[in-house]
Design a protein around this motif. Structure first.
Motif, PDB file in Angstrom:
ATOM      1  N   PHE A   1      43.002  33.188  45.154  1.00 44.53           N
ATOM      2  CA  PHE A   1      43.254  33.211  43.719  1.00 44.53           C
ATOM      3  C   PHE A   1      44.261  34.309  43.391  1.00 44.53           C
ATOM      4  O   PHE A   1      44.329  35.320  44.100  1.00 44.53           O
ATOM      5  N   ALA A   2      45.001  34.099  42.308  1.00 49.29           N
ATOM      6  CA  ALA A   2      45.958  35.112  41.864  1.00 49.29           C
ATOM      7  C   ALA A   2      45.925  35.207  40.341  1.00 49.29           C
ATOM      8  O   ALA A   2      46.089  34.194  39.655  1.00 49.29           O
ATOM      9  N   ILE A   3      45.723  36.421  39.844  1.00 50.27           N
ATOM     10  CA  ILE A   3      45.721  36.655  38.409  1.00 50.27           C
ATOM     11  C   ILE A   3      47.058  37.274  38.017  1.00 50.27           C
ATOM     12  O   ILE A   3      47.645  38.062  38.771  1.00 50.27           O
ATOM     13  N   SER A   4      47.544  36.899  36.832  1.00 45.61           N
ATOM     14  CA  SER A   4      48.794  37.461  36.337  1.00 45.61           C
ATOM     15  C   SER A   4      48.731  37.505  34.825  1.00 45.61           C
ATOM     16  O   SER A   4      47.868  36.880  34.215  1.00 45.61           O
TER      17      SER A   4
ATOM     18  N   GLN B   1      35.558  49.942  35.957  1.00 49.62           N
ATOM     19  CA  GLN B   1      34.472  49.104  35.446  1.00 49.62           C
ATOM     20  C   GLN B   1      34.806  47.624  35.435  1.00 49.62           C
ATOM     21  O   GLN B   1      34.071  46.835  34.841  1.00 49.62           O
ATOM     22  N   ARG B   2      35.858  47.242  36.072  1.00 52.72           N
ATOM     23  CA  ARG B   2      36.401  45.885  35.927  1.00 52.72           C
ATOM     24  C   ARG B   2      35.400  44.789  36.266  1.00 52.72           C
ATOM     25  O   ARG B   2      35.515  43.686  35.772  1.00 52.72           O
ATOM     26  N   GLU B   3      34.425  45.043  37.136  1.00 52.76           N
ATOM     27  CA  GLU B   3      33.493  43.993  37.544  1.00 52.76           C
ATOM     28  C   GLU B   3      32.249  43.955  36.658  1.00 52.76           C
ATOM     29  O   GLU B   3      31.398  43.085  36.840  1.00 52.76           O
ATOM     30  N   ASN B   4      32.172  44.861  35.738  1.00 52.73           N
ATOM     31  CA  ASN B   4      30.992  44.993  34.877  1.00 52.73           C
ATOM     32  C   ASN B   4      31.151  44.128  33.632  1.00 52.73           C
ATOM     33  O   ASN B   4      32.043  44.365  32.817  1.00 52.73           O
TER      34      ASN B   4
ATOM     35  N   SER C   1      43.727  46.316  23.786  1.00 52.07           N
ATOM     36  CA  SER C   1      43.115  45.955  25.069  1.00 52.07           C
ATOM     37  C   SER C   1      43.795  46.681  26.224  1.00 52.07           C
ATOM     38  O   SER C   1      45.018  46.809  26.261  1.00 52.07           O
ATOM     39  N   ASN C   2      42.978  47.136  27.165  1.00 52.83           N
ATOM     40  CA  ASN C   2      43.506  47.734  28.391  1.00 52.83           C
ATOM     41  C   ASN C   2      43.598  46.743  29.530  1.00 52.83           C
ATOM     42  O   ASN C   2      44.433  46.874  30.415  1.00 52.83           O
ATOM     43  N   GLY C   3      42.689  45.756  29.514  1.00 54.45           N
ATOM     44  CA  GLY C   3      42.689  44.833  30.628  1.00 54.45           C
ATOM     45  C   GLY C   3      41.970  43.539  30.308  1.00 54.45           C
ATOM     46  O   GLY C   3      41.226  43.429  29.324  1.00 54.45           O
ATOM     47  N   MET C   4      42.215  42.561  31.158  1.00 57.99           N
ATOM     48  CA  MET C   4      41.628  41.239  31.024  1.00 57.99           C
ATOM     49  C   MET C   4      40.956  40.839  32.331  1.00 57.99           C
ATOM     50  O   MET C   4      41.396  41.246  33.420  1.00 57.99           O
ATOM     51  N   GLY C   5      39.913  40.056  32.199  1.00 53.03           N
ATOM     52  CA  GLY C   5      39.231  39.598  33.403  1.00 53.03           C
ATOM     53  C   GLY C   5      38.910  38.119  33.354  1.00 53.03           C
ATOM     54  O   GLY C   5      38.903  37.506  32.280  1.00 53.03           O
ATOM     55  N   TRP C   6      38.709  37.567  34.536  1.00 51.10           N
ATOM     56  CA  TRP C   6      38.169  36.220  34.663  1.00 51.10           C
ATOM     57  C   TRP C   6      36.807  36.313  35.353  1.00 51.10           C
ATOM     58  O   TRP C   6      36.658  37.022  36.352  1.00 51.10           O
ATOM     59  N   PHE C   7      35.856  35.598  34.792  1.00 46.72           N
ATOM     60  CA  PHE C   7      34.523  35.505  35.367  1.00 46.72           C
ATOM     61  C   PHE C   7      34.192  34.028  35.529  1.00 46.72           C
ATOM     62  O   PHE C   7      34.850  33.161  34.959  1.00 46.72           O
ATOM     63  N   ARG C   8      33.157  33.734  36.281  1.00 47.49           N
ATOM     64  CA  ARG C   8      32.712  32.348  36.409  1.00 47.49           C
ATOM     65  C   ARG C   8      31.195  32.300  36.491  1.00 47.49           C
ATOM     66  O   ARG C   8      30.542  33.262  36.897  1.00 47.49           O
TER      67      ARG C   8
ATOM     68  N   VAL D   1      35.485  37.517  38.900  1.00 47.31           N
ATOM     69  CA  VAL D   1      36.423  36.823  39.767  1.00 47.31           C
ATOM     70  C   VAL D   1      37.686  37.666  39.981  1.00 47.31           C
ATOM     71  O   VAL D   1      38.074  37.924  41.111  1.00 47.31           O
ATOM     72  N   ALA D   2      38.314  38.075  38.880  1.00 48.23           N
ATOM     73  CA  ALA D   2      39.573  38.821  38.980  1.00 48.23           C
ATOM     74  C   ALA D   2      39.835  39.560  37.677  1.00 48.23           C
ATOM     75  O   ALA D   2      39.277  39.197  36.639  1.00 48.23           O
ATOM     76  N   ALA D   3      40.680  40.589  37.756  1.00 48.89           N
ATOM     77  CA  ALA D   3      41.047  41.352  36.567  1.00 48.89           C
ATOM     78  C   ALA D   3      42.471  41.854  36.699  1.00 48.89           C
ATOM     79  O   ALA D   3      42.993  42.004  37.822  1.00 48.89           O
ATOM     80  N   VAL D   4      43.077  42.128  35.538  1.00 45.43           N
ATOM     81  CA  VAL D   4      44.440  42.642  35.522  1.00 45.43           C
ATOM     82  C   VAL D   4      44.573  43.602  34.348  1.00 45.43           C
ATOM     83  O   VAL D   4      43.961  43.405  33.289  1.00 45.43           O
ATOM     84  N   THR D   5      45.356  44.676  34.545  1.00 44.10           N
ATOM     85  CA  THR D   5      45.612  45.610  33.446  1.00 44.10           C
ATOM     86  C   THR D   5      46.895  45.196  32.731  1.00 44.10           C
ATOM     87  O   THR D   5      47.850  44.741  33.357  1.00 44.10           O
ATOM     88  N   TRP D   6      46.882  45.363  31.419  1.00 39.91           N
ATOM     89  CA  TRP D   6      48.068  44.981  30.637  1.00 39.91           C
ATOM     90  C   TRP D   6      49.251  45.897  30.960  1.00 39.91           C
ATOM     91  O   TRP D   6      50.379  45.429  31.102  1.00 39.91           O
ATOM     92  N   SER D   7      48.999  47.193  31.073  1.00 42.52           N
ATOM     93  CA  SER D   7      50.108  48.149  31.149  1.00 42.52           C
ATOM     94  C   SER D   7      50.807  48.139  32.503  1.00 42.52           C
ATOM     95  O   SER D   7      52.039  48.087  32.577  1.00 42.52           O
ATOM     96  N   THR D   8      50.025  48.170  33.582  1.00 44.15           N
ATOM     97  CA  THR D   8      50.629  48.295  34.910  1.00 44.15           C
ATOM     98  C   THR D   8      50.658  46.988  35.682  1.00 44.15           C
ATOM     99  O   THR D   8      51.353  46.880  36.688  1.00 44.15           O
ATOM    100  N   GLY D   9      49.870  46.015  35.225  1.00 44.27           N
ATOM    101  CA  GLY D   9      49.790  44.760  35.963  1.00 44.27           C
ATOM    102  C   GLY D   9      48.993  44.856  37.249  1.00 44.27           C
ATOM    103  O   GLY D   9      49.062  43.976  38.107  1.00 44.27           O
ATOM    104  N   SER D  10      48.223  45.937  37.385  1.00 41.31           N
ATOM    105  CA  SER D  10      47.379  46.081  38.572  1.00 41.31           C
ATOM    106  C   SER D  10      46.345  44.966  38.597  1.00 41.31           C
ATOM    107  O   SER D  10      45.782  44.604  37.570  1.00 41.31           O
ATOM    108  N   THR D  11      46.094  44.428  39.783  1.00 36.93           N
ATOM    109  CA  THR D  11      45.180  43.293  39.907  1.00 36.93           C
ATOM    110  C   THR D  11      44.008  43.629  40.819  1.00 36.93           C
ATOM    111  O   THR D  11      44.133  44.458  41.742  1.00 36.93           O
TER     112      THR D  11
END
Length: 130
Positions: A68-71, A110-113, A31-38, A48-58
């Motif tokens: 809101f804060a994603i981590s 593509q994080r919002e897709n 996985s490269n990244g994780m997201g939250w949707f609602r 709603v929000a997304a974060v990358t595993w490698s860099t922690g970019s939000t």
């Protein structure tokens, strides 16, 4: 295969806070990244929000930015979403999602897709009363 399990939802008054957790298991190394949707009743699922595993970019939707804060915790394969200053319009089922393959750069684009994400959790209900 990646399995995702959300927890932490509930009923809270407007102005209150909740912390959602997403436990990831399986082939999470792909996985490269994780997201939250609602998704609210009668509405489409939204980013709603997304974060990358490698860099922690939000990244955040404008509607939740500043509240809101994603981590993520790479060692535990956990992703969190801290929800502060909740509003009744935040009421929805919140889903954790995982994107695999590709690159961190492409994930950021593509994080919002919704179609960028390959695995989804079962969702956790957040209800904000006025």
């Amino acid at each position: 295969q990646v399995q995702l399990v959300e927890s932490g939802g509930g009923l809270v008054q407007a102005g209150g806070s909740l912390r959602l957790s997403c436990a990831a298991s399986g082939r999470t190394f792909s996985s490269n990244g994780m997201g939250w949707f609602r998704q609210a009743p009668g509405k489409e699922r939204e980013f709603v929000a997304a974060v990358t595993w490698s860099t922690g970019s939000t990244y955040y939707a404008d509607s939740v930015k500043g509240r809101f804060a994603i981590s993520r915790d790479n060692a535990k394969n956990m992703v969190y979403l801290q929800l502060n200053s909740l509003k009744p319009e935040d009421t929805a089922v919140y889903y954790c999602a995982c994107a695999v393959g590709g690159s961190t750069w492409y994930f950021a684009l593509q994080r919002e897709n919704l179609n960028e994400y390959d695995y989804w959790g079962q969702g956790t209900q957040v209800t904000v009363s006025s």
